[in-house]
Design a protein around this motif. Structure first.
Motif, PDB file in Angstrom:
ATOM      1  N   LYS A  92       0.799  -1.225   0.000  1.00 31.31           N
ATOM      2  CA  LYS A  92       0.000   0.000   0.000  1.00 31.31           C
ATOM      3  C   LYS A  92       0.835   1.280   0.000  1.00 31.31           C
ATOM      4  O   LYS A  92       0.447   2.290   0.594  1.00 31.31           O
ATOM      5  N   SER A 129       2.043   4.637  -1.711  1.00 30.01           N
ATOM      6  CA  SER A 129       1.375   5.541  -2.658  1.00 30.01           C
ATOM      7  C   SER A 129       1.996   5.363  -4.039  1.00 30.01           C
ATOM      8  O   SER A 129       3.116   4.848  -4.172  1.00 30.01           O
ATOM      9  N   ALA A 147       5.733   3.251   3.877  1.00 31.23           N
ATOM     10  CA  ALA A 147       4.414   3.766   3.482  1.00 31.23           C
ATOM     11  C   ALA A 147       4.143   5.030   4.293  1.00 31.23           C
ATOM     12  O   ALA A 147       4.496   5.120   5.465  1.00 31.23           O
TER      13      ALA A 147
END
Length: 139
Positions: free
Chosen positions: A36, A38, A138
């Motif tokens: 996850k 970006s 992340a």
């Protein structure tokens, strides 16, 4: 090459040919999506990984990349270790200087890769190969 991206389970890619650099890029993209990161951070990490994989092949004579999902307790990230048994880097400070190149490129390889990740560690010496560890967290 497997794309199982379980936490702490390293995914290994041997880097011995140009196609292996592509395999590293693909694996890093897959793992970054699963963790996850970006889109911007995925792109930064894939770019850094591509450059470091190419350096492993061209300057280190080949080696390997180990891609692992890591967890700091607050967030997930991707750690990649590039290792080779090549000649090593005789002058690390010079090699990390923007504009320095031995291959006729732009000279943004190591220094550029370092700017694209959150953590960058290099262990090298002339005659004993190079090990570069990068981490992108992340946000």
């Amino acid at each position: 090459m497997t794309t199982d991206v379980g936490l702490g389970e390293p995914q290994l890619v041997t880097i011995a040919a140009d196609e292996d650099v592509v395999r590293v890029r693909q694996l890093v993209r897959t793992v970054a999506v699963a963790a996850k990161l970006s889109l911007v951070d995925q792109t930064k990490l894939v770019t850094a990984a591509s450059e470091l994989a190419r350096n492993t092949l061209v300057y280190g004579g080949g080696g390997g990349a180990e891609v692992t999902v890591v967890d700091s307790g607050r967030r997930k990230g991707i750690r990649i270790v590039f290792a080779d048994d090549g000649p090593g880097i005789a002058d690390l400070d010079l090699a990390l200087t923007d504009g320095y190149t031995t291959g006729g490129g732009l000279g943004l390889g190591l220094s550029g890769a370092r700017r694209l990740v959150d953590e960058f560690d290099i262990d090298t010496a002339a005659g004993r190969g190079t090990r570069i560890t990068v981490t992108k967290w992340a946000r």
